[in-house]
Every structure is written in structure tokens, then in C-alpha cells.
Motif scaffolding. Structure first.
Motif, short mmCIF file in Angstrom:
data_model
loop_
_atom_site.label_atom_id
_atom_site.label_comp_id
_atom_site.label_asym_id
_atom_site.label_seq_id
_atom_site.Cartn_x
_atom_site.Cartn_y
_atom_site.Cartn_z
N LEU A 46 3.02 -0.04 -3.61
CA LEU A 46 3.39 -0.97 -4.68
C LEU A 46 4.79 -1.53 -4.48
O LEU A 46 5.45 -1.94 -5.43
N GLY A 47 5.27 -1.51 -3.25
CA GLY A 47 6.58 -2.06 -2.92
C GLY A 47 7.74 -1.24 -3.46
O GLY A 47 8.90 -1.65 -3.36
N VAL A 48 7.47 -0.05 -4.02
CA VAL A 48 8.52 0.73 -4.66
C VAL A 48 8.63 2.14 -4.07
O VAL A 48 9.72 2.60 -3.73
N LEU A 49 7.51 2.82 -3.96
CA LEU A 49 7.48 4.20 -3.50
C LEU A 49 7.10 4.26 -2.03
O LEU A 49 6.57 3.30 -1.47
N ILE A 180 -1.23 -0.14 -1.04
CA ILE A 180 -0.63 0.44 0.17
C ILE A 180 -0.20 -0.69 1.10
O ILE A 180 -0.96 -1.60 1.40
N SER A 181 1.02 -0.60 1.59
CA SER A 181 1.56 -1.64 2.47
C SER A 181 0.74 -1.76 3.75
O SER A 181 0.16 -0.79 4.22
#
Length: 194
Positions: A46-49, A180-181
Motif C-alpha cells: 500500500l505504498g506505506v509498509l 503489493i508493489s
């Protein structure tokens, strides 16, 4: 005495190949696995974790010419079912057909060599990464982290690391793209007796 020009050419040609023969013979083979190293992957969520997983079963080989270490060759084979990630259900998901598809593709591989660029403090490996039967070019930045005598072993020990990014979608792993990236960081650290 008359000299045969053909014989002189053959002898000169054979002597000219001696440095190449010496180089091939001079390479030292080192093997490594999960007992002396760690092979990790890092993903953003999510671009954070971010989460870090690793593989508990892999084997590798380094061929190093001590006179020309920036010509090192490396091969690594990973058992994809040996994936570990500390989130509930994550291991089953990664083993599933949506990701590594371990039933169909039990192994992933990297086969590459140093490009000759840089120094031992920072050099590059380029080769082919194969996951799920798909092969793509892959590049990693490598380093000699430390080299010293281990008093307990009475031998010199060298620690190397290498890391590089891959796109999971290029290997058919397109599930959960919003969570997920696509970019996954691969990282390996190995300690070798030299």
C-alpha cells in the motif's frame, strides 16, 4: 636446418593461449547455501509498509579469479517452496499458482557474472533470473563488506552482499497489485572461507 613456418605459427598460437588457460585454472570455486548466507526479498504494501521474507533452501557457487575478482561468475538455485514470510497465510499465498506456483516451478535460478565495472567495494553482477519458467535479464549491485581472519576458525573470512530490483509482473506474478508493489528487492548476504 629449414624451419617449418606452419609449425612456428602453431607454436606461437598455442603459446598465445597460455594466459587464457592460466586464468581458467586460477579460478577458485566457493559454494554457499542457507547455512552461510541469507537470501531475502522485500516488498512494499500500500505504498506505506514493507515486509521481508527469505528462503530457507538455496545453493550457490562462486567462481573467483583472485587476480581478477571483477570477473567473478555466480550461480544460485532456490527451492521456491522454502519461502518464509511472517504473516498469517502469506507462505501459502506465495507457494500458490498466483505467485511462485511451487508445484509447477519448484526452483528459481540466477546465473550471472561481474561486469568488470567498479571495485570490490562496489561492483555489478549481470545475468539471467528465472522464476516460474520465465527468464529475464537481472542486474545486482554487489559489495565486499568485510574480509578478515576469524580467530575461532583460524581462517580468513569474506562477507559479500548483493541486491537488485525485479518486477514480479514480468514473471507472471500479477495477483494483489493494489496491495503489493510490483517492484521486489532481492538481497543476498554470504560469508565465505577464503
Amino acid at each position: 636446418m629449414v624451419q617449418n613456418p606452419m609449425r612456428r605459427t602453431l607454436v606461437a598460437g598455442a603459446l598465445g593461449t597460455l594466459p587464457f588457460i592460466r586464468t581458467a585454472v586460477a579460478r577458485t570455486r566457493y559454494v554457499f547455501d542457507q547455512n552461510v548466507g541469507r537470501l531475502e526479498f522485500i516488498a512494499r504494501h500500500l505504498g506505506v509498509l514493507s515486509s521481508t521474507g527469505h528462503f530457507e533452501d538455496f545453493a550457490g557457487e562462486l567462481l573467483i579469479d583472485p587476480d581478477r575478482p571483477l570477473t567473478t561468475h555466480v550461480e544460485v538455485t532456490v527451492k521456491t517452496a522454502a519461502v518464509v514470510l511472517a504473516y498469517p497465510g502469506a507462505v501459502d499465498l506465495l507457494r500458490s499458482p498466483a505467485f511462485f506456483d511451487v508445484e509447477k516451478y519448484p526452483e528459481a535460478t540466477f546465473d550471472g557474472a561481474a561486469t568488470g565495472e567498479g571495485t570490490l567495494a562496489r561492483f555489478f553482477l549481470a545475468g539471467n533470473l528465472t522464476i516460474r519458467g520465465v527468464t529475464r535479464p537481472h542486474r545486482m549491485e554487489a559489495r565486499l563488506i568485510d574480509r578478515k581472519v576469524d580467530p575461532a576458525l583460524g581462517r580468513e573470512v569474506a562477507t559479500f552482499s548483493a541486491a537488485g530490483d525485479m518486477k514480479r509482473s514480468e514473471f507472471g506474478m500479477t495477483s494483489d497489485q493494489t496491495a503489493i508493489s510490483d517492484t521486489i528487492r532481492l538481497a543476498v548476504r554470504v560469508r565465505l572461507l577464503v
